[in-house]
Design an enzyme around this catalytic site. Sequence first.
Site, mmCIF file in Angstrom:
data_model
loop_
_atom_site.group_PDB
_atom_site.id
_atom_site.type_symbol
_atom_site.label_atom_id
_atom_site.label_comp_id
_atom_site.label_asym_id
_atom_site.label_seq_id
_atom_site.Cartn_x
_atom_site.Cartn_y
_atom_site.Cartn_z
ATOM 1 N N GLY A 252 0.810 -1.224 0.000
ATOM 2 C CA GLY A 252 0.000 0.000 0.000
ATOM 3 C C GLY A 252 0.833 1.259 0.000
ATOM 4 O O GLY A 252 1.631 1.502 -0.904
ATOM 5 N N GLU B 139 1.813 0.878 11.279
ATOM 6 C CA GLU B 139 0.728 -0.076 11.040
ATOM 7 C C GLU B 139 -0.138 -0.325 12.275
ATOM 8 O O GLU B 139 -1.123 -1.052 12.186
ATOM 9 C CB GLU B 139 1.301 -1.407 10.529
ATOM 10 C CG GLU B 139 2.141 -1.287 9.264
ATOM 11 C CD GLU B 139 1.362 -0.872 8.029
ATOM 12 O OE1 GLU B 139 0.131 -0.665 8.103
ATOM 13 O OE2 GLU B 139 1.980 -0.749 6.976
#
Length: 119
Positions: free
Chosen positions: A9, A75
């Site tokens: 991503g 994350e």
Amino acid sequence: MSTRVFVYGSLRRGQSNHGLMSRSRYLGDCQLAGYAMYDLGPYPAALKQSGSEGVLLGEVYDVDTVTFAELDILEGLGEEYCREQVETPFGLAWIYLYLQPIDRATLIPEGDWSNRSSW
């Protein structure tokens, strides 16, 4: 010491968080079967998918321990994402998988978040 990481991503080349990879060594592009990818807006979510229908497109890097710790923070390790190891052409690598419900997220059928204009 370095650790391999598969990114799919905002950490990929040309994406908003790629700067975090500046101390890392790019190993190459990679495709993983058995995953589904969803668009969450500013970043994607990957989930394991039963069978091997889904695919993720991404990149594999060797990262140092400082970068690996920074990725865990980005994350939200343990809260938003977990990580597990996957086999890549470059050896075992860590991948971050989404932990939260994906209620209204849009499936990215071809598994390439960086190519959002095509879906």
